[in-house]
Scaffold this motif. Structure first.
Motif, PDB file in Angstrom:
ATOM      1  N   THR A  51      66.833  -5.674  12.082  1.00 19.01           N
ATOM      2  CA  THR A  51      66.820  -6.488  10.856  1.00 19.01           C
ATOM      3  C   THR A  51      67.268  -5.659   9.648  1.00 19.01           C
ATOM      4  O   THR A  51      68.066  -6.126   8.809  1.00 19.01           O
ATOM      5  CB  THR A  51      65.402  -7.041  10.615  1.00 19.01           C
ATOM      6  N   ALA A  52      66.799  -4.459   9.541  1.00 15.51           N
ATOM      7  CA  ALA A  52      67.201  -3.587   8.424  1.00 15.51           C
ATOM      8  C   ALA A  52      68.685  -3.276   8.460  1.00 15.51           C
ATOM      9  O   ALA A  52      69.367  -3.244   7.427  1.00 15.51           O
ATOM     10  CB  ALA A  52      66.383  -2.293   8.466  1.00 15.51           C
ATOM     11  N   TYR A  53      69.239  -3.044   9.651  1.00 13.96           N
ATOM     12  CA  TYR A  53      70.680  -2.756   9.800  1.00 13.96           C
ATOM     13  C   TYR A  53      71.524  -3.919   9.330  1.00 13.96           C
ATOM     14  O   TYR A  53      72.520  -3.769   8.615  1.00 13.96           O
ATOM     15  CB  TYR A  53      70.983  -2.400  11.254  1.00 13.96           C
ATOM     16  N   LEU A  54      71.103  -5.170   9.801  1.00 17.79           N
ATOM     17  CA  LEU A  54      71.876  -6.345   9.398  1.00 17.79           C
ATOM     18  C   LEU A  54      71.824  -6.547   7.888  1.00 17.79           C
ATOM     19  O   LEU A  54      72.830  -6.896   7.256  1.00 17.79           O
ATOM     20  CB  LEU A  54      71.343  -7.578  10.130  1.00 17.79           C
ATOM     21  N   LEU A  55      70.632  -6.381   7.302  1.00 19.90           N
ATOM     22  CA  LEU A  55      70.516  -6.525   5.849  1.00 19.90           C
ATOM     23  C   LEU A  55      71.333  -5.465   5.115  1.00 19.90           C
ATOM     24  O   LEU A  55      71.997  -5.735   4.110  1.00 19.90           O
ATOM     25  CB  LEU A  55      69.041  -6.429   5.440  1.00 19.90           C
ATOM     26  N   TRP A  56      71.330  -4.234   5.608  1.00 14.98           N
ATOM     27  CA  TRP A  56      72.111  -3.154   4.989  1.00 14.98           C
ATOM     28  C   TRP A  56      73.616  -3.421   5.044  1.00 14.98           C
ATOM     29  O   TRP A  56      74.351  -3.226   4.075  1.00 14.98           O
ATOM     30  CB  TRP A  56      71.782  -1.848   5.702  1.00 14.98           C
TER      31      TRP A  56
END
Length: 417
Positions: free
Chosen positions: A24-29
């Motif tokens: 989730t953090a990767y996609l948001l980044w």
């Protein structure tokens, strides 16, 4: 065992939660980086304001079209559209083949402002900044200009041929409204024979593109001078001289590998008959900052050569005097006996500005023979009121009043000492 299973389940669940949070953090980044790359160029624009964006762009387009002087081209950054197929239209725009939820339908012809949804105009490009530099010889015509001539010169050493290409003339000044020009080409000192171009009808800017050949030995080449006479033919077939160009060959490196393309401004020919001993033309210039007096010996005409002695050469001796006391002298090259030699040689003398009221220049035209005797053909002195009057005094005063500018004049030669 139950306790071990509970611990294992907790570890596995923690790992799965950690992985999920990482994804989730990767996609948001990734999404944040994608948006930030556009925000650095312009202010963020929301999709909801798409209609307002295109309305502003359409207004900008109308303003560009209505202003005839503005030729700037819009510079547009399109949105990122991955995995789309593009097809080229006839107006070199690109439009998506698949439907796009952000594409706004346009009626009529498309413009580059409307070709991509979400495209942002970030500036304009001025095409004039990318044009090749303009040829100064085609545009920079000084006041009083009576026309300009372009030609090229090449010398074939083996066949001893001088190749002259007459290219064009621009901004001729005929006596009437219309102009039908042609050019006569001489190889001085021979003024009895010439080559002639075709006549161009009703044009002030004739394009000749004609080639001419003169046979001349390599030993004599640097003693020769090209002379171009530009004429206008009127309705009654009368010839009117518009101007001339004098081009000495001695200062040019003429080879088969060095084809010189040259342009020169036309100058009026001195139509007055020569004086008793002939005339000399030269330019004067004074640089008050450097304290330098410059003399350009251009040509002489109508010289009375001493035919009783075999001529070896005719040259000009330029002497700087102060209070009638000799200071320094310089000589031009000697040209084989011709009554109309062309020199185009420049000489400089050191002269303080305070000395201009007592200094003078003496130009003597001399002829030497094989017996090493020197005969005076004529002489002229230019200087202040202390030494000269008339045209010679006017030439000197004009030189002083126009510092750093070459002042050119003809002067009659005399035999007085």
């Amino acid at each position: 065992t139950e306790q071990a299973a509970a611990v294992a389940g907790g570890v596995i669940g923690g790992i799965l939660l950690f992985v999920l949070l990482g994804i989730t953090a990767y996609l948001l980044w990734k999404k944040f980086c994608h948006l930030f790359s556009y925000e650095k160029l312009i202010n963020p624009v929301k999709t909801a304001n798409a209609n307002a964006i295109f309305q502003d762009q359409a207004n900008s387009e109308i303003q560009l079209k209505s202003t005839s002087r503005s030729r700037s081209v819009p510079f547009i950054i399109p949105p990122t559209l991955h995995g789309r197929d593009w097809s080229h239209l006839t107006n070199e725009e690109q439009v998506q083949e698949d439907s796009d939820p952000y594409m706004i339908p346009q009626s009529g012809s498309r413009s580059s402002f409307h070709s991509l949804a979400g495209a942002y105009v970030v500036g304009t490009i001025n095409p004039d900044l990318y044009k090749l530099p303009e040829d100064i010889s085609e545009t920079d015509f000084p006041d009083g200009n009576i026309g300009r001539l372009w030609f090229s010169v090449e010398y074939e050493q083996e066949s001893e041929r001088l190749l002259v290409s007459l290219i064009k003339a621009r901004k001729l000044q005929p006596p009437a409204d219309s102009c039908s020009p042609f050019v006569k080409i001489y190889l001085l000192p021979d003024e009895r024979s010439y080559l002639q171009s075709k006549t161009k009808r009703k044009t002030l800017n004739p394009q000749f593109d004609e080639n001419f050949v003169f046979q001349v030995s390599s030993k004599m080449l640097l003693q020769r001078t090209l002379k171009f006479l530009v004429y206008h033919v009127d309705k009654e077939k009368k010839h009117h001289l518009l101007g001339q160009v004098i081009f000495p060959l001695k200062n040019e490196a003429l080879t088969e590998d060095n084809k010189l393309v040259i342009w020169r401004d036309l100058e009026k020919e001195n139509m007055e008959p020569p004086s008793e001993y002939g005339d000399i033309q030269f330019s004067l210039s004074y640089n008050d900052y450097l304290g330098r007096l410059t003399v350009v010996v251009l040509r002489a005409r109508g010289l009375k050569l001493q035919e009783e002695s075999p001529a070896v050469g005719v040259y000009v001796k330029v002497s700087l005097m102060n209070h009638n006391k000799f200071i320094k002298s310089k000589k031009t090259a000697a040209l084989l006996g011709t009554p109309n030699p062309v020199y185009n040689e420049t000489f400089s003398f050191k002269a303080d500005q305070t000395e201009l009221d007592t200094a003078s220049l003496s130009l003597s035209v001399l002829q030497s023979n094989k017996a090493e005797k020197t005969l005076l053909l004529g002489r002229v002195v230019v200087g202040p009121f202390m030494y000269t009057r008339g045209k010679e005094l006017e030439h000197w005063n004009e030189m002083i009043s126009k510092p750093k500018e070459l002042v050119k004049r003809w002067h009659a030669l005399c035999h007085s000492t």
